[in-house]
Design a protein around this motif. Structure first.
Motif, PDB file in Angstrom:
ATOM      1  N   THR B   8       0.910  -1.070  -0.086  1.00  0.00           N
ATOM      2  CA  THR B   8       0.055  -0.274   0.004  1.00  0.00           C
ATOM      3  C   THR B   8       0.760   1.383   0.078  1.00  0.00           C
ATOM      4  O   THR B   8       1.960   1.588   0.308  1.00  0.00           O
ATOM      5  N   GLY B  10       0.292   5.189   0.719  1.00  0.00           N
ATOM      6  CA  GLY B  10       0.233   6.305   1.144  1.00  0.00           C
ATOM      7  C   GLY B  10       1.064   7.987   0.396  1.00  0.00           C
ATOM      8  O   GLY B  10       2.312   8.364   0.558  1.00  0.00           O
ATOM      9  N   THR B  43      -3.535   4.215  -1.595  1.00  0.00           N
ATOM     10  CA  THR B  43      -4.441   3.822  -0.621  1.00  0.00           C
ATOM     11  C   THR B  43      -5.074   5.366   0.227  1.00  0.00           C
ATOM     12  O   THR B  43      -6.439   5.789   0.812  1.00  0.00           O
ATOM     13  N   ALA B  69      -3.690   9.791   9.435  1.00  0.00           N
ATOM     14  CA  ALA B  69      -4.217   8.762   8.471  1.00  0.00           C
ATOM     15  C   ALA B  69      -3.345   7.439   7.664  1.00  0.00           C
ATOM     16  O   ALA B  69      -3.578   6.487   7.376  1.00  0.00           O
ATOM     17  N   ASP B  72      -0.290   6.771   8.749  1.00  0.00           N
ATOM     18  CA  ASP B  72      -0.487   5.087   9.616  1.00  0.00           C
ATOM     19  C   ASP B  72      -1.149   3.691   8.192  1.00  0.00           C
ATOM     20  O   ASP B  72      -1.191   3.101   9.719  1.00  0.00           O
ATOM     21  N   HIS B  73      -1.632   4.537   7.443  1.00  0.00           N
ATOM     22  CA  HIS B  73      -1.870   2.972   6.719  1.00  0.00           C
ATOM     23  C   HIS B  73      -1.352   2.830   5.736  1.00  0.00           C
ATOM     24  O   HIS B  73      -1.745   1.970   4.502  1.00  0.00           O
ATOM     25  N   ASP B  75       1.689   0.867   3.506  1.00  0.00           N
ATOM     26  CA  ASP B  75       3.586   0.855   3.396  1.00  0.00           C
ATOM     27  C   ASP B  75       4.803   1.577   3.438  1.00  0.00           C
ATOM     28  O   ASP B  75       5.809   1.393   3.329  1.00  0.00           O
TER      29      ASP B  75
END
Lengths: 429, 429
Positions: B8, B10, B43, B69, B72-73, B75
């Motif tokens: 993932t 971000g 993501t 957020a 933290d979500h 990889d």
């Protein structure tokens, strides 16, 4: 494999490059610890004749004629023998056992790449070959890792220093091919038998490797149509210069929507192109990628120390993986791109035609290009005092190899054409 | 971290580069699987204003103003906000949690490199910043990995496209600085406030990063004496040309037996030098290494797509590590090389002095160089019609910064010297 942070290195071959590798390993020991996390320990040097004279820094007690013992006792096997056998068998032995191999052997990687990559997969080993292409220039890293996030559309390189030196001598000093070759041989840039260099075979091996890396596919040595520089004359060079071009031996790999192609041949490069400025025995590779645009990598493509620099970089990277128990990037899962047939290979050329000096012949010549759908960018008809006929020099826009071949056949069949003097590739197709 | 081969991603920031990253991630999905072994899934995209207009391909449902957020979500966190805060806090948050960060933020890496590298160690994470220096040109990989097996002695780069464009316009079109700056602004190469570019701060940040990588040490932004190009006149450019030189803004990092130095300043480069041929907004970096010799990396140093290409390469490499659970190469254990003081920084300059037109003044001037042990390579005294005094142009051999400064002070104190017109660095010290 590694105990106490020591990574063992077995060297196969101790010639020009190998002896430099031995020197650099011993001179910068602390640097290697800082950079790879491991102490690099040379544990064996396999040579054909252990009693032959060596550079004074080569530890004689490590020399042996038993290559397999060296292979079986090293974490990293460094293959600098060259040629196909026994290098191929040695590398397969190491890879099938899960070992790490660093090589500078372009002929072997180009001819047996698939077999080597399969052995990497089968044994879960690692294979590094930065030194196989363009010496110290990090183009293997560049294509495999730095441009892994982009889509490469072409790679064009001066990847053979010997031929670049010869062409540069011809260009700057007006020498003929034989004179320039002799100069290259006198300086050690060319072998006594210069075939592999001047006939383009060395460049073709590198072109196949570059294309495989750039396009994430498998291109073999037999897939590379190759023309060397033996037939280039001082007059060809002078004509190129007069047109604002420089003649270079280029390996060109291209990707279109239909597939890939690789060729090696003498190519006209405009003087303002970055490759035109590559002098002497230097190498350079120009990469065009969709997002990155044009990139160039430039440096020394051969020689003991520059090639040893590439070998050491691979050893440092490999040792880091040995220490961490991790693996190097593998060959990509295949795009399995087809090789383009000549109807689809993009091509651009300068065609020199000697005309019977009759009115209307130029129109007939232009018509032959038009019949094959080959669009003409420029026509020049230099007046040469005392010349029997008239030469006309036609530069095409981008067409295909096949259309170009049909055009040349048409020209040869045309009664008002005395002969086709030359057909030379032009950069920028 | 990764389940089912999904990695993932971000994204922080969705401007020129960020929106190109989004486009490339979505367009070449299968390629990324083949190259990294992972499916790359975007993501979240953190932006300052989630309601602002975006490029049409940006998935609106991923936009959020909650950066933490997103961090933290994911990889892999891709930081393309720029500037120091909040970019610094976001990156530290991700790194301390053991995450992987890809950034193009040269100001942050240059100013807070040690803090970031320490966070990588503390969290056992990964940090990639290929896009921070010279856009698509893989010079970070080149220095950190490809040349890991060599000892680099100097790095000289054109690392700011805006200033190279301005100097190139001045050189090729005879424009003054203000006109050339306006042209650069009209084309979007220069910001409305061009300070960071034309005063050399951007180049200094890249110079600090290049030196840290090349010499395996820590060089900060404050360690880089910097002179921009605002004071360069059309007459300076013309004088350089007349001497066979081109004026370029270079970041130069050097390593001697005593330590390291980095400087940014306008520098005279001989026309035959590979950096002289770098035109327009292109960048190039010349690396000199003990074994590899001279290497050059050339390409587009800025722009949305080229910079996104570098970001994607880092993402592909990072995703491979996430999938394999392995780690990227870290900062080297330190050589901790000291910064050279001016008495030891190698320097070479062209000094233009306006003389009172009296016999014997040239001897007095030459004597001042000699007193400081500065050896003179060439003296020229161009005759300028209608000029009140006489200008003499002195090019030195390699000396030190300190000796050069003492020489200039001596010249300014000399009664027969009207004034010191200019002191310009010369490449090749």
């Amino acid at each position: 494999m590694s105990t106490d942070g020591v990574v063992t290195i077995g060297l196969l071959g101790c010639g020009t490059v190998g002896s430099q590798v031995v020197r650099m390993l011993s001179e910068h020991g602390d640097d290697w610890v800082a950079r790879s996390g491991a102490r690099l320990q040379l544990t064996g040097i396999a040579v054909r004749d252990a009693s032959a004279e060596r550079a004074p820094w080569v530890p004689r007690e490590l020399l042996t004629e038993d290559a397999e013992a060296v292979i079986d006792h090293a974490d990293i096997v460094v293959e600098l023998i060259g040629g196909i056998e026994p290098a191929r068998s040695y590398m397969l032995r190491a890879l099938h056992a899960g070992g790490t191999v660093v090589t500078g052997n372009k002929a072997l990687v180009a001819a047996h790449g698939p077999e080597l990559h399969d052995a990497v997969q089968a044994g879960n080993g690692n294979l590094y070959y930065e030194a196989a292409v363009a010496g110290a220039i990090p183009v293997v890293y560049g294509l495999r890792e730095s441009l892994a996030g982009d889509k490469i559309t072409s790679v064009a390189g001066i990847v053979n220093g010997t031929t670049n030196y010869i062409l540069d001598e011809m260009t700057t000093k007006g020498l003929g091919f034989e004179e320039a070759l002799a100069a290259a041989q006198a300086l050690g840039y060319a072998e006594a038998d210069p075939t592999a260099d001047v006939d383009g075979h060395d460049a073709a091996a590198k072109g196949a490797i570059l294309a495989s890396l750039a396009f994430h596919t498998r291109v073999g040595l037999d897939d590379v149509p190759t023309t060397g520089i033996r037939h280039i004359t001082a007059a060809d060079i002078a004509a190129a210069r007069a047109d604002g071009n420089v003649l270079k031996l280029l390996a060109v790999a291209q990707r279109t929507a239909d597939g890939v192609s690789v060729q090696v041949r003498p190519t006209l490069v405009p003087q303002a192109h970055p490759l035109a400025a590559v002098r002497g025995a230097f190498n350079a590779v120009v990469v065009e990628a969709e997002a990155a645009g044009r990139l160039m990598f430039y440096g020394q493509g051969a020689g003991g120390a520059p090639t040893a620099s590439a070998v050491l970089s691979d050893i440092v990277a490999a040792a880091g993986h040995v220490v961490r128990g991790s693996k190097a990037p593998r060959e990509s899962a295949y795009a399995a791109l087809p090789l383009l047939d000549p109807e689809h290979v993009p091509a651009r050329a300068q065609v020199t035609v000697r005309l019977a000096d009759e009115p209307g012949t130029l129109a007939a010549v232009a018509g032959i290009f038009g019949d094959q759908g080959v669009s003409i960018e420029a026509v020049r008809q230099p007046r040469v005092a005392g010349s029997p006929g008239a030469d006309v020099i036609i530069t095409t826009h981008t067409t295909t190899e096949a259309a170009l071949a049909r055009t040349v056949a048409g020209l040869e069949a045309e009664p008002t054409v005395d002969r086709v003097v030359s057909v030379t590739a032009v950069e920028g197709y």
